[in-house]
Design a protein around this motif. Sequence first.
Motif, PDB file in Angstrom:
ATOM      1  N   MET A   1      10.972 123.280   5.860  1.00 41.43           N
ATOM      2  CA  MET A   1      11.728 124.261   6.406  1.00 41.43           C
ATOM      3  C   MET A   1      10.905 125.470   7.356  1.00 41.43           C
ATOM      4  O   MET A   1       9.620 125.864   6.713  1.00 41.43           O
ATOM      5  CB  MET A   1      12.500 125.210   5.233  1.00 41.43           C
ATOM      6  N   LYS A   2      11.428 125.828   8.185  1.00 37.24           N
ATOM      7  CA  LYS A   2      10.672 126.718   9.229  1.00 37.24           C
ATOM      8  C   LYS A   2      11.124 128.220   8.689  1.00 37.24           C
ATOM      9  O   LYS A   2      12.078 128.360   8.148  1.00 37.24           O
ATOM     10  CB  LYS A   2      11.130 126.809  10.687  1.00 37.24           C
ATOM     11  N   LYS A   3       9.993 129.100   8.904  1.00 39.14           N
ATOM     12  CA  LYS A   3      10.215 130.423   8.267  1.00 39.14           C
ATOM     13  C   LYS A   3      11.155 131.194   9.299  1.00 39.14           C
ATOM     14  O   LYS A   3      11.121 130.907  10.598  1.00 39.14           O
ATOM     15  CB  LYS A   3       8.882 131.077   8.408  1.00 39.14           C
ATOM     16  N   PRO A   4      12.332 131.688   8.806  1.00 40.09           N
ATOM     17  CA  PRO A   4      13.384 132.403   9.829  1.00 40.09           C
ATOM     18  C   PRO A   4      12.733 133.595  10.471  1.00 40.09           C
ATOM     19  O   PRO A   4      11.832 134.077  10.132  1.00 40.09           O
ATOM     20  CB  PRO A   4      14.422 132.869   8.677  1.00 40.09           C
ATOM     21  N   TYR A   5      13.159 134.079  11.567  1.00 43.95           N
ATOM     22  CA  TYR A   5      12.837 134.879  12.661  1.00 43.95           C
ATOM     23  C   TYR A   5      13.994 135.667  13.347  1.00 43.95           C
ATOM     24  O   TYR A   5      15.180 134.811  13.399  1.00 43.95           O
ATOM     25  CB  TYR A   5      11.808 134.098  13.488  1.00 43.95           C
ATOM     26  N   PRO A   6      13.794 136.843  13.656  1.00 43.02           N
ATOM     27  CA  PRO A   6      14.860 137.287  14.368  1.00 43.02           C
ATOM     28  C   PRO A   6      15.239 136.732  15.789  1.00 43.02           C
ATOM     29  O   PRO A   6      14.330 136.224  16.488  1.00 43.02           O
ATOM     30  CB  PRO A   6      14.059 138.740  14.522  1.00 43.02           C
ATOM     31  N   LEU A   7      16.268 136.647  15.991  1.00 42.07           N
ATOM     32  CA  LEU A   7      16.802 135.783  17.293  1.00 42.07           C
ATOM     33  C   LEU A   7      18.456 135.953  17.437  1.00 42.07           C
ATOM     34  O   LEU A   7      19.072 136.696  16.499  1.00 42.07           O
ATOM     35  CB  LEU A   7      16.796 134.147  17.061  1.00 42.07           C
ATOM     36  N   THR A   8      18.949 135.709  18.614  1.00 38.34           N
ATOM     37  CA  THR A   8      20.389 135.894  18.684  1.00 38.34           C
ATOM     38  C   THR A   8      20.886 134.691  18.775  1.00 38.34           C
ATOM     39  O   THR A   8      20.637 133.545  19.047  1.00 38.34           O
ATOM     40  CB  THR A   8      20.371 136.626  20.158  1.00 38.34           C
ATOM     41  N   LEU A   9      22.339 134.615  17.893  1.00 45.03           N
ATOM     42  CA  LEU A   9      23.171 133.552  17.656  1.00 45.03           C
ATOM     43  C   LEU A   9      24.367 133.855  18.501  1.00 45.03           C
ATOM     44  O   LEU A   9      25.061 134.770  18.259  1.00 45.03           O
ATOM     45  CB  LEU A   9      23.379 133.270  16.245  1.00 45.03           C
ATOM     46  N   THR A  10      24.752 132.970  19.558  1.00 41.30           N
ATOM     47  CA  THR A  10      26.069 133.189  20.373  1.00 41.30           C
ATOM     48  C   THR A  10      27.036 132.442  20.128  1.00 41.30           C
ATOM     49  O   THR A  10      27.107 131.039  19.795  1.00 41.30           O
ATOM     50  CB  THR A  10      25.461 133.056  21.883  1.00 41.30           C
ATOM     51  N   GLY A  11      28.121 133.104  19.958  1.00 43.12           N
ATOM     52  CA  GLY A  11      29.523 132.421  19.711  1.00 43.12           C
ATOM     53  C   GLY A  11      30.343 132.650  20.548  1.00 43.12           C
ATOM     54  O   GLY A  11      30.126 133.152  21.722  1.00 43.12           O
ATOM     55  N   ASN A  12      31.591 132.419  20.577  1.00 40.71           N
ATOM     56  CA  ASN A  12      32.714 132.359  21.344  1.00 40.71           C
ATOM     57  C   ASN A  12      33.460 133.821  21.350  1.00 40.71           C
ATOM     58  O   ASN A  12      33.700 134.365  22.234  1.00 40.71           O
ATOM     59  CB  ASN A  12      34.078 131.269  21.196  1.00 40.71           C
ATOM     60  N   SER A  13      33.538 134.295  19.904  1.00 35.10           N
ATOM     61  CA  SER A  13      34.086 135.482  19.547  1.00 35.10           C
ATOM     62  C   SER A  13      33.169 136.818  19.138  1.00 35.10           C
ATOM     63  O   SER A  13      33.260 137.659  19.406  1.00 35.10           O
ATOM     64  CB  SER A  13      35.158 135.425  18.384  1.00 35.10           C
ATOM     65  N   VAL A  14      31.869 136.148  18.701  1.00 38.89           N
ATOM     66  CA  VAL A  14      30.936 137.213  18.252  1.00 38.89           C
ATOM     67  C   VAL A  14      29.523 136.593  18.577  1.00 38.89           C
ATOM     68  O   VAL A  14      29.235 135.526  18.923  1.00 38.89           O
ATOM     69  CB  VAL A  14      30.955 137.344  16.562  1.00 38.89           C
ATOM     70  N   ASP A  15      28.540 137.276  18.700  1.00 43.67           N
ATOM     71  CA  ASP A  15      27.130 137.207  18.795  1.00 43.67           C
ATOM     72  C   ASP A  15      26.495 138.021  17.918  1.00 43.67           C
ATOM     73  O   ASP A  15      26.785 139.316  17.192  1.00 43.67           O
ATOM     74  CB  ASP A  15      26.749 137.787  20.149  1.00 43.67           C
ATOM     75  N   LEU A  16      25.447 137.201  17.023  1.00 42.32           N
ATOM     76  CA  LEU A  16      24.480 137.972  16.126  1.00 42.32           C
ATOM     77  C   LEU A  16      23.443 138.062  16.794  1.00 42.32           C
ATOM     78  O   LEU A  16      22.690 137.241  17.303  1.00 42.32           O
ATOM     79  CB  LEU A  16      24.581 136.880  14.975  1.00 42.32           C
ATOM     80  N   VAL A  17      23.081 139.303  16.610  1.00 36.34           N
ATOM     81  CA  VAL A  17      21.789 139.900  17.282  1.00 36.34           C
ATOM     82  C   VAL A  17      21.003 140.438  16.177  1.00 36.34           C
ATOM     83  O   VAL A  17      21.158 140.984  15.337  1.00 36.34           O
ATOM     84  CB  VAL A  17      22.076 140.892  18.461  1.00 36.34           C
ATOM     85  N   PRO A  18      19.602 140.699  16.699  1.00 41.78           N
ATOM     86  CA  PRO A  18      18.765 141.517  15.582  1.00 41.78           C
ATOM     87  C   PRO A  18      19.384 142.893  15.463  1.00 41.78           C
ATOM     88  O   PRO A  18      19.487 143.523  16.335  1.00 41.78           O
ATOM     89  CB  PRO A  18      17.372 141.448  16.274  1.00 41.78           C
ATOM     90  N   LEU A  19      19.529 143.148  14.154  1.00 42.82           N
ATOM     91  CA  LEU A  19      19.666 144.639  13.643  1.00 42.82           C
ATOM     92  C   LEU A  19      18.768 145.461  14.237  1.00 42.82           C
ATOM     93  O   LEU A  19      17.586 145.081  14.064  1.00 42.82           O
ATOM     94  CB  LEU A  19      20.020 144.369  12.187  1.00 42.82           C
ATOM     95  N   SER A  20      19.101 146.628  14.701  1.00 46.56           N
ATOM     96  CA  SER A  20      18.235 147.600  14.981  1.00 46.56           C
ATOM     97  C   SER A  20      18.781 149.004  14.629  1.00 46.56           C
ATOM     98  O   SER A  20      19.955 149.058  14.375  1.00 46.56           O
ATOM     99  CB  SER A  20      17.828 147.574  16.307  1.00 46.56           C
ATOM    100  N   ALA A  21      17.826 150.169  14.764  1.00 44.61           N
ATOM    101  CA  ALA A  21      18.475 151.484  14.473  1.00 44.61           C
ATOM    102  C   ALA A  21      19.423 151.883  15.495  1.00 44.61           C
ATOM    103  O   ALA A  21      20.207 152.556  15.457  1.00 44.61           O
ATOM    104  CB  ALA A  21      17.224 152.514  14.462  1.00 44.61           C
ATOM    105  N   GLU A  22      19.328 151.257  16.699  1.00 42.93           N
ATOM    106  CA  GLU A  22      20.132 151.358  17.836  1.00 42.93           C
ATOM    107  C   GLU A  22      21.600 151.175  17.471  1.00 42.93           C
ATOM    108  O   GLU A  22      22.389 151.725  18.260  1.00 42.93           O
ATOM    109  CB  GLU A  22      19.937 150.808  19.176  1.00 42.93           C
ATOM    110  N   HIS A  23      21.860 150.363  16.450  1.00 37.19           N
ATOM    111  CA  HIS A  23      23.268 150.176  16.014  1.00 37.19           C
ATOM    112  C   HIS A  23      23.935 151.013  15.053  1.00 37.19           C
ATOM    113  O   HIS A  23      25.170 150.866  14.710  1.00 37.19           O
ATOM    114  CB  HIS A  23      23.224 148.709  15.280  1.00 37.19           C
ATOM    115  N   LEU A  24      23.116 152.068  14.910  1.00 34.83           N
ATOM    116  CA  LEU A  24      23.634 153.176  13.883  1.00 34.83           C
ATOM    117  C   LEU A  24      25.119 153.475  14.258  1.00 34.83           C
ATOM    118  O   LEU A  24      25.903 153.505  13.452  1.00 34.83           O
ATOM    119  CB  LEU A  24      22.646 153.927  13.725  1.00 34.83           C
TER     120      LEU A  24
END
Length: 196
Positions: A1-24
Amino acid sequence: MKKPYPLTLTGNSVDLVPLSAEHLGELCEVGLDESIWKWIPYAVRSVDEMRDYIAAALRAQADGSAIPFAILERNSGKAIGSTRYMSIDVPNNRLEIGATWIGTKWQRTRVNTEMKYLMLRHAFEELGCTRVELKTDALNEKSRNAILRIGAKEEGTLRKHVVTYSGRIRDTVYYSILDTEWPQVRSDLGMKLSGA
Protein backbone atom coordinates in the motif's frame (compact mmCIF):
# COMPACT_ATOMS: atom_id res chain seq x y z
CA MET A 1 0.00 0.00 0.00
CA LYS A 2 1.20 3.51 -0.83
CA LYS A 3 1.29 6.07 1.94
CA PRO A 4 -1.75 8.38 1.68
CA TYR A 5 -1.05 12.03 0.91
CA PRO A 6 -3.10 15.24 0.69
CA LEU A 7 -4.93 15.52 -2.62
CA THR A 8 -8.21 16.59 -4.21
CA LEU A 9 -10.84 13.99 -5.09
CA THR A 10 -13.36 15.31 -7.61
CA GLY A 11 -16.94 14.14 -7.89
CA ASN A 12 -20.17 15.34 -9.51
CA SER A 13 -21.79 16.85 -6.39
CA VAL A 14 -18.78 17.25 -4.11
CA ASP A 15 -15.05 17.74 -4.16
CA LEU A 16 -12.83 16.60 -1.33
CA VAL A 17 -9.93 19.01 -0.88
CA PRO A 18 -7.13 19.12 1.69
CA LEU A 19 -8.48 20.63 4.90
CA SER A 20 -6.90 23.95 5.86
CA ALA A 21 -7.35 26.77 8.34
CA GLU A 22 -8.92 28.75 5.49
CA HIS A 23 -12.03 26.54 5.76
CA LEU A 24 -12.75 27.75 9.31
CA GLY A 25 -15.44 30.30 8.47
CA GLU A 26 -17.41 28.09 6.10
CA LEU A 27 -17.20 25.08 8.42
CA CYS A 28 -18.48 27.23 11.29
CA GLU A 29 -21.43 28.34 9.14
CA VAL A 30 -22.64 24.75 8.75
CA GLY A 31 -20.92 22.86 11.57
CA LEU A 32 -21.86 24.47 14.88
CA ASP A 33 -25.24 22.71 14.95
CA GLU A 34 -25.35 20.64 18.13
CA SER A 35 -27.17 17.76 16.40
CA ILE A 36 -24.14 17.08 14.16
CA TRP A 37 -21.98 16.18 17.16
CA LYS A 38 -24.52 14.09 19.10
CA TRP A 39 -22.84 10.77 18.30
CA ILE A 40 -19.23 11.96 17.96
CA PRO A 41 -17.00 11.59 21.06
CA TYR A 42 -16.05 15.29 21.03
CA ALA A 43 -18.20 18.35 20.45
CA VAL A 44 -17.56 21.42 18.32
CA ARG A 45 -19.79 24.21 19.60
CA SER A 46 -17.88 27.43 18.94
CA VAL A 47 -15.50 29.08 16.51
CA ASP A 48 -12.60 28.35 18.88
CA GLU A 49 -13.54 24.67 19.10
CA MET A 50 -13.77 24.44 15.28
CA ARG A 51 -10.36 26.12 15.03
CA ASP A 52 -9.00 23.52 17.50
CA TYR A 53 -10.69 20.73 15.52
CA ILE A 54 -8.98 21.83 12.30
CA ALA A 55 -5.63 22.31 14.07
CA ALA A 56 -5.82 18.79 15.57
CA ALA A 57 -6.63 17.32 12.14
CA LEU A 58 -3.65 19.13 10.60
CA ARG A 59 -1.36 17.89 13.41
CA ALA A 60 -2.52 14.33 12.64
CA GLN A 61 -1.70 14.97 8.99
CA ALA A 62 1.77 16.25 9.92
CA ASP A 63 2.52 13.14 11.97
CA GLY A 64 1.27 10.84 9.19
CA SER A 65 -1.70 9.37 11.04
CA ALA A 66 -4.45 11.09 9.02
CA ILE A 67 -5.29 12.88 5.79
CA PRO A 68 -8.16 15.31 6.50
CA PHE A 69 -10.45 16.73 3.82
CA ALA A 70 -12.93 19.55 3.60
CA ILE A 71 -16.07 18.49 1.73
CA LEU A 72 -16.93 21.16 -0.83
CA GLU A 73 -20.31 21.43 -2.50
CA ARG A 74 -19.50 21.68 -6.21
CA ASN A 75 -22.30 24.14 -7.04
CA SER A 76 -21.27 26.74 -4.47
CA GLY A 77 -17.64 25.78 -3.84
CA LYS A 78 -18.34 26.11 -0.10
CA ALA A 79 -17.21 23.73 2.62
CA ILE A 80 -20.16 21.72 3.99
CA GLY A 81 -18.34 19.24 6.23
CA SER A 82 -15.17 17.27 6.82
CA THR A 83 -13.89 13.71 6.64
CA ARG A 84 -10.53 11.99 6.70
CA TYR A 85 -8.40 8.94 6.15
CA MET A 86 -7.21 7.94 9.62
CA SER A 87 -5.71 5.02 11.54
CA ILE A 88 -3.36 4.70 8.57
CA ASP A 89 -1.42 1.42 8.73
CA VAL A 90 0.77 1.16 5.62
CA PRO A 91 2.55 -2.12 6.59
CA ASN A 92 -0.84 -3.83 6.95
CA ASN A 93 -2.42 -2.20 3.89
CA ARG A 94 -5.33 -0.67 5.77
CA LEU A 95 -6.84 2.62 6.85
CA GLU A 96 -10.08 3.99 8.22
CA ILE A 97 -12.52 6.48 6.73
CA GLY A 98 -13.81 8.46 9.67
CA ALA A 99 -14.22 11.72 11.57
CA THR A 100 -16.95 12.44 9.04
CA TRP A 101 -19.56 15.12 9.55
CA ILE A 102 -21.80 16.95 7.10
CA GLY A 103 -23.99 20.02 7.61
CA THR A 104 -27.59 19.07 8.33
CA LYS A 105 -28.87 20.50 5.03
CA TRP A 106 -26.78 17.93 3.11
CA GLN A 107 -27.47 14.90 5.30
CA ARG A 108 -29.53 12.16 3.63
CA THR A 109 -28.52 13.45 0.20
CA ARG A 110 -26.08 11.96 -2.31
CA VAL A 111 -23.20 13.83 -0.62
CA ASN A 112 -22.23 11.05 1.82
CA THR A 113 -22.55 8.30 -0.80
CA GLU A 114 -20.44 10.16 -3.34
CA MET A 115 -17.86 11.19 -0.77
CA LYS A 116 -17.44 7.59 0.42
CA TYR A 117 -17.27 6.38 -3.19
CA LEU A 118 -14.45 8.83 -3.99
CA MET A 119 -12.50 7.88 -0.86
CA LEU A 120 -12.99 4.14 -1.29
CA ARG A 121 -12.04 4.24 -4.97
CA HIS A 122 -8.83 6.13 -4.18
CA ALA A 123 -8.01 3.83 -1.23
CA PHE A 124 -8.43 0.59 -3.17
CA GLU A 125 -7.43 1.61 -6.70
CA GLU A 126 -4.67 4.16 -6.13
CA LEU A 127 -3.28 3.44 -2.66
CA GLY A 128 -3.63 -0.35 -2.87
CA CYS A 129 -5.48 -0.93 0.40
CA THR A 130 -6.64 -4.44 1.16
CA ARG A 131 -9.00 -3.25 3.91
CA VAL A 132 -10.89 -0.03 4.67
CA GLU A 133 -12.50 0.34 8.09
CA LEU A 134 -15.41 2.44 9.32
CA LYS A 135 -16.85 2.75 12.80
CA THR A 136 -19.67 4.48 14.63
CA ASP A 137 -21.45 4.78 17.94
CA ALA A 138 -23.59 1.68 18.55
CA LEU A 139 -26.55 3.96 19.32
CA ASN A 140 -26.27 5.89 16.04
CA GLU A 141 -28.78 3.98 13.92
CA LYS A 142 -28.67 6.53 11.07
CA SER A 143 -24.90 6.17 10.70
CA ARG A 144 -25.02 2.38 11.07
CA ASN A 145 -27.60 2.12 8.29
CA ALA A 146 -25.62 4.50 6.07
CA ILE A 147 -22.45 2.41 6.49
CA LEU A 148 -24.32 -0.78 5.62
CA ARG A 149 -25.91 0.98 2.62
CA ILE A 150 -22.53 1.69 1.08
CA GLY A 151 -21.69 -2.02 1.24
CA ALA A 152 -19.57 -2.39 4.38
CA LYS A 153 -19.83 -5.52 6.52
CA GLU A 154 -20.43 -5.26 10.26
CA GLU A 155 -17.65 -6.98 12.17
CA GLY A 156 -18.49 -6.48 15.82
CA THR A 157 -18.78 -4.13 18.76
CA LEU A 158 -16.05 -2.85 21.04
CA ARG A 159 -17.83 -2.46 24.36
CA LYS A 160 -17.20 0.56 26.60
CA HIS A 161 -14.78 1.76 23.95
CA VAL A 162 -14.75 5.57 24.17
CA VAL A 163 -15.62 8.16 26.81
CA THR A 164 -17.60 10.90 25.06
CA TYR A 165 -17.58 14.62 25.87
CA SER A 166 -20.84 14.14 27.83
CA GLY A 167 -19.25 11.47 30.03
CA ARG A 168 -21.26 8.66 28.42
CA ILE A 169 -19.13 5.62 27.63
CA ARG A 170 -19.87 4.56 24.09
CA ASP A 171 -19.86 1.13 22.49
CA THR A 172 -18.33 1.33 19.00
CA VAL A 173 -19.43 -0.81 16.06
CA TYR A 174 -16.75 -1.65 13.48
CA TYR A 175 -17.29 -2.28 9.78
CA SER A 176 -15.00 -3.00 6.85
CA ILE A 177 -14.80 -3.35 3.09
CA LEU A 178 -12.11 -5.61 1.64
CA ASP A 179 -10.31 -5.29 -1.68
CA THR A 180 -12.02 -8.49 -2.86
CA GLU A 181 -15.41 -6.90 -2.10
CA TRP A 182 -14.61 -3.55 -3.71
CA PRO A 183 -15.63 -4.42 -7.32
CA GLN A 184 -19.19 -5.26 -6.21
CA VAL A 185 -19.33 -2.32 -3.79
CA ARG A 186 -18.09 -0.01 -6.56
CA SER A 187 -20.75 -1.29 -8.95
CA ASP A 188 -23.52 -0.90 -6.35
CA LEU A 189 -22.41 2.62 -5.41
CA GLY A 190 -22.17 3.57 -9.07
CA MET A 191 -25.78 2.48 -9.58
CA LYS A 192 -26.92 4.44 -6.50
CA LEU A 193 -25.11 7.56 -7.72
CA SER A 194 -26.54 7.26 -11.24
CA GLY A 195 -30.03 6.93 -9.82
CA ALA A 196 -30.51 3.44 -11.30
